[in-house]
Design a protein around this motif. Structure first.
Motif, PDB file in Angstrom:
ATOM      1  N   MET A   1      52.883  78.761 119.461  1.00 38.77           N
ATOM      2  CA  MET A   1      54.205  78.295 119.866  1.00 38.77           C
ATOM      3  C   MET A   1      55.008  77.886 118.633  1.00 38.77           C
ATOM      4  SD  MET A   1      55.261  75.103 122.388  1.00 38.77           S
ATOM      5  CE  MET A   1      54.737  75.987 123.861  1.00 38.77           C
ATOM      6  N   THR A   2      56.265  78.328 118.570  1.00 38.30           N
ATOM      7  CA  THR A   2      57.123  77.974 117.444  1.00 38.30           C
ATOM      8  C   THR A   2      57.418  76.476 117.459  1.00 38.30           C
ATOM      9  OG1 THR A   2      58.176  80.136 117.474  1.00 38.30           O
ATOM     10  CG2 THR A   2      59.359  78.350 116.353  1.00 38.30           C
ATOM     11  N   GLN A   3      57.338  75.869 116.276  1.00 36.54           N
ATOM     12  CA  GLN A   3      57.599  74.433 116.161  1.00 36.54           C
ATOM     13  C   GLN A   3      58.434  74.167 114.914  1.00 36.54           C
ATOM     14  OE1 GLN A   3      54.330  71.658 115.096  1.00 36.54           O
ATOM     15  NE2 GLN A   3      54.805  70.601 117.006  1.00 36.54           N
ATOM     16  N   ILE A   4      59.525  73.441 115.065  1.00 43.47           N
ATOM     17  CA  ILE A   4      60.367  73.056 113.926  1.00 43.47           C
ATOM     18  C   ILE A   4      60.472  71.539 113.910  1.00 43.47           C
ATOM     19  CG2 ILE A   4      62.658  73.189 112.870  1.00 43.47           C
ATOM     20  CD1 ILE A   4      63.012  75.892 114.200  1.00 43.47           C
ATOM     21  N   ARG A   5      60.119  70.957 112.778  1.00 41.07           N
ATOM     22  CA  ARG A   5      60.146  69.499 112.640  1.00 41.07           C
ATOM     23  C   ARG A   5      61.044  69.104 111.474  1.00 41.07           C
ATOM     24  NH1 ARG A   5      54.020  67.832 111.952  1.00 41.07           N
ATOM     25  NH2 ARG A   5      54.042  69.707 110.666  1.00 41.07           N
ATOM     26  N   SER A   6      61.600  67.919 111.528  1.00 41.45           N
ATOM     27  CA  SER A   6      62.340  67.355 110.397  1.00 41.45           C
ATOM     28  C   SER A   6      61.377  66.496 109.589  1.00 41.45           C
ATOM     29  CB  SER A   6      63.519  66.499 110.885  1.00 41.45           C
ATOM     30  OG  SER A   6      64.495  67.311 111.491  1.00 41.45           O
ATOM     31  N   LEU A   7      61.277  66.769 108.303  1.00 39.25           N
ATOM     32  CA  LEU A   7      60.351  66.057 107.422  1.00 39.25           C
ATOM     33  C   LEU A   7      61.100  65.283 106.351  1.00 39.25           C
ATOM     34  CD1 LEU A   7      57.753  68.936 106.848  1.00 39.25           C
ATOM     35  CD2 LEU A   7      57.671  67.128 108.585  1.00 39.25           C
ATOM     36  N   PHE A   8      60.416  64.322 105.744  1.00 37.21           N
ATOM     37  CA  PHE A   8      60.929  63.588 104.579  1.00 37.21           C
ATOM     38  C   PHE A   8      62.279  62.940 104.881  1.00 37.21           C
ATOM     39  CE2 PHE A   8      58.607  67.405 103.010  1.00 37.21           C
ATOM     40  CZ  PHE A   8      57.408  66.746 102.774  1.00 37.21           C
ATOM     41  N   ALA A   9      62.254  62.047 105.830  1.00 36.52           N
ATOM     42  CA  ALA A   9      63.483  61.417 106.315  1.00 36.52           C
ATOM     43  C   ALA A   9      64.158  60.554 105.252  1.00 36.52           C
ATOM     44  CB  ALA A   9      63.170  60.555 107.531  1.00 36.52           C
ATOM     45  N   THR A  10      65.484  60.593 105.259  1.00 36.92           N
ATOM     46  CA  THR A  10      66.302  59.678 104.469  1.00 36.92           C
ATOM     47  C   THR A  10      66.921  58.694 105.457  1.00 36.92           C
ATOM     48  OG1 THR A  10      66.817  61.365 102.813  1.00 36.92           O
ATOM     49  CG2 THR A  10      68.284  59.472 102.937  1.00 36.92           C
ATOM     50  N   ARG A  11      66.552  57.438 105.346  1.00 37.31           N
ATOM     51  CA  ARG A  11      66.966  56.436 106.313  1.00 37.31           C
ATOM     52  C   ARG A  11      68.219  55.700 105.843  1.00 37.31           C
ATOM     53  NH1 ARG A  11      64.390  57.166 110.958  1.00 37.31           N
ATOM     54  NH2 ARG A  11      63.909  54.990 111.437  1.00 37.31           N
ATOM     55  N   LEU A  12      69.102  55.382 106.778  1.00 37.42           N
ATOM     56  CA  LEU A  12      70.294  54.572 106.504  1.00 37.42           C
ATOM     57  C   LEU A  12      70.353  53.457 107.533  1.00 37.42           C
ATOM     58  CD1 LEU A  12      73.025  54.122 104.996  1.00 37.42           C
ATOM     59  CD2 LEU A  12      74.080  55.480 106.823  1.00 37.42           C
ATOM     60  N   TYR A  13      70.414  52.226 107.049  1.00 39.86           N
ATOM     61  CA  TYR A  13      70.486  51.047 107.909  1.00 39.86           C
ATOM     62  C   TYR A  13      71.942  50.641 108.026  1.00 39.86           C
ATOM     63  CZ  TYR A  13      69.443  46.135 109.277  1.00 39.86           C
ATOM     64  OH  TYR A  13      69.367  44.916 109.900  1.00 39.86           O
ATOM     65  N   HIS A  14      72.448  50.485 109.259  1.00 41.14           N
ATOM     66  CA  HIS A  14      73.843  50.130 109.501  1.00 41.14           C
ATOM     67  C   HIS A  14      73.862  49.082 110.599  1.00 41.14           C
ATOM     68  CE1 HIS A  14      78.224  51.745 110.255  1.00 41.14           C
ATOM     69  NE2 HIS A  14      78.190  50.444 110.051  1.00 41.14           N
ATOM     70  N   ALA A  15      74.332  47.881 110.267  1.00 40.62           N
ATOM     71  CA  ALA A  15      74.329  46.790 111.234  1.00 40.62           C
ATOM     72  C   ALA A  15      75.494  45.854 110.964  1.00 40.62           C
ATOM     73  CB  ALA A  15      73.011  46.016 111.156  1.00 40.62           C
ATOM     74  N   LYS A  16      75.754  44.981 111.917  1.00 42.42           N
ATOM     75  CA  LYS A  16      76.684  43.891 111.702  1.00 42.42           C
ATOM     76  C   LYS A  16      75.940  42.781 110.962  1.00 42.42           C
ATOM     77  CE  LYS A  16      80.500  45.302 113.655  1.00 42.42           C
ATOM     78  NZ  LYS A  16      81.706  45.548 112.821  1.00 42.42           N
ATOM     79  N   LEU A  17      76.548  42.283 109.913  1.00 40.50           N
ATOM     80  CA  LEU A  17      75.950  41.185 109.162  1.00 40.50           C
ATOM     81  C   LEU A  17      75.603  40.032 110.092  1.00 40.50           C
ATOM     82  CD1 LEU A  17      75.387  40.536 106.124  1.00 40.50           C
ATOM     83  CD2 LEU A  17      77.596  39.355 106.105  1.00 40.50           C
TER      84      LEU A  17
END
Length: 205
Positions: A1-17
């Motif tokens: 079965m074909t499988q495509i994954r996203s690897l090596f994530a770049t994370r961004l944190y966005h919140a109200k102070l």
């Protein structure tokens, strides 16, 4: 079965102070201007370097000691950084992520801050004090971009995670965090009023 994954994530944190503490944003705004007005060394550095507006980056290293509102700000930022470190699943061992430096940015109309990274830190970020209508977003660059030498461009409607650049338009009171190796810049401020932010780095010690 074909499988495509996203690897090596770049994370961004966005919140109200304000989600993790209280900081008087009006006092913070007034303090930024007061410091800029009195900081002759910072003014001289900006003029010598051709830096538009004002930054305390090269002149003041003790803002939390000088102004109580910055000490309050750091206490809240510590909590946000701890939350982000948990999301990143860092194994900090017997060390901690601690504030390395914190500085003011006052960017006038037409001012820019060119693309750069913070190579000696772990987490970098910014909280926003004044974002008038038309103020520039934060531009983040895909860290793989320099290695995509023969790749075609992406479709304009491609998924956000596949875009070479992502623009984040924060509001006053927001805090953004990212890993310090992520290249970022502030495009030209098109607002007639100053764009004011407070940036910072955290190190592992």
């Amino acid at each position: 079965m074909t499988q495509i994954r996203s690897l090596f994530a770049t994370r961004l944190y966005h919140a109200k102070l304000s989600e993790l503490g209280t900081v008087d944003t009006d006092e913070l705004d007034a303090s930024c201007y007061s410091i800029a007005e009195d900081d002759e060394a910072g003014q001289d550095w900006c003029e010598e370097q051709g830096y538009p507006g004002y930054t305390s980056y090269a002149s003041l290293t003790d803002l939390p000691w000088r102004f109580p509102v910055f000490a309050e700000l750091v206490k809240v930022l510590d909590k946000h950084v701890a939350a982000f470190a948990k999301d990143l699943e860092f194994d900090l061992g017997d060390k901690a992520l601690v504030l390395e430096d914190i500085w003011i940015n006052i960017l006038p109309e037409g001012g820019t801050h060119s693309s750069h990274i913070h190579p000696h830190s772990v987490i970098s970020g910014t909280t926003y004090v004044a974002m008038p209508e038309g103020a520039s977003a934060l531009k983040l660059e895909d860290p793989r971009l320099a290695m995509m030498m023969a790749a075609p461009t992406r479709r304009k409607d491609c998924h956000e995670e596949l875009r070479p650049f992502v623009y984040i338009a924060p509001e006053v009171g927001d805090v953004l965090l990212w890993e310090s190796w992520l290249r970022h810049e502030v495009p030209m401020n098109m607002a007639e009023e100053n764009r004011i932010s407070v940036s910072f780095n955290y190190k592992w010690e």
